[in-house]
Design an enzyme around this catalytic site. Sequence first.
Site, PDB file in Angstrom:
ATOM      1  CB  VAL A 116      -2.132  66.792  78.021  1.00  0.00           C
ATOM      2  CG1 VAL A 116      -3.187  67.751  78.508  1.00  0.00           C
ATOM      3  CG2 VAL A 116      -2.743  65.508  77.495  1.00  0.00           C
ATOM      4  CE1 TYR A 117      -1.450  62.057  74.670  1.00  0.00           C
ATOM      5  CE2 TYR A 117      -0.939  61.990  72.339  1.00  0.00           C
ATOM      6  CZ  TYR A 117      -1.675  61.547  73.412  1.00  0.00           C
ATOM      7  OH  TYR A 117      -2.641  60.585  73.223  1.00  0.00           O
ATOM      8  CB  ALA A 118       5.776  66.066  75.535  1.00  0.00           C
ATOM      9  CE  LYS A 141      -6.100  61.242  71.560  1.00  0.00           C
ATOM     10  NZ  LYS A 141      -4.698  61.572  71.233  1.00  0.00           N
TER      11      LYS A 141
END
Length: 344
Positions: free
Chosen positions: A52-54, A82
């Site tokens: 989900v990062y960026a 993750k």
Amino acid sequence: MRYRTLGASGCAVSTLALGTMTFGAETDEAGSHEQLDRFVDAGGTLVDTADVYAGTESEAIIGRWLASADPAVRDRVVLATKARFPTTDEPNSAGLSRRHLSLALDASLRRLGVETIDLYQVHAWDPYTPVEETVRFMDDAVSAGKIRYFGLSNFTGWQLQKTVDVGLHRHQVTPVTLQPQYNLLAREIEWEIVPACAANGLGLLPWSPLGGGWLTGKYQRDARPTGATRLGENPERGVEAYDLRGADERTWDVVDTVQTIARERGCSMAQVALAWTQQRPAVTSVILGARTTEQLADNLGAADLVLDPEEMQRLDEASDPGVGQYPYGRLGREQRDRRISGGR
């Protein structure tokens, strides 16, 4: 750079890890690749990201860097990601179900451009999915060669213990790490979570070791933050919100103590705060989260900084979050240590 094993596993990683939540958001691709180069040049090996990062871009940026890197460099990197939160609007795009995790894992493998992820972590607890389903998926993923180790993030003590117990009972994989928030301003995990990790052989991978910038000295007691900092752009941001932490006198006691030790040592406040976290029980690797290569370079200066017992005690005393008498305070300790008798 020093190295420790991922919990009770035999996999060695650097005691400082490169967190990549800024990649594709606060740090562009060129800057992200520069950070990765600087990190591995300093002896760093553990690179941590999440799907989900960026909006999945962090993984994609890392994948393009790995594709262009020298094979010897790729072989040194221990890659962690993750899954748990949604990256699409599809109804099953969140949680720790077999369906979601299988799709999320395959997508991460594609973005990262690898056949196997070294450490695959569940990003948070899922109250709707049975733990047995999640553990079985991780066991199957290890058997399939898609992941090497299984980790947790943001779990409480009982959630961690239940996950371990399910794996042991069913003779399936158990987690080797836990990734929690942990720093001089957030020590409450020491009451239950750290002992649970130590008892089960899980290594800690602390995130936000600088308390969202508070432990670098960038925020002042009587000046609300402004400018290009986390709280300057949004003073009410998350757990490090200025009005929340700034109103607590303990915050300023900690900041003052870190600053004093940094002056005595001739190093930055960030390096002192990172060194304290590296030296705490059960910690495997401390996750750095820098916007710029300059910030990362300063953070890496903590790799070989070892605080002496007197310095650690000063920091411990200033940052003590305080507890009541029971169950974590004096009365609870005496009962657990069997130093009193007579029931309640």
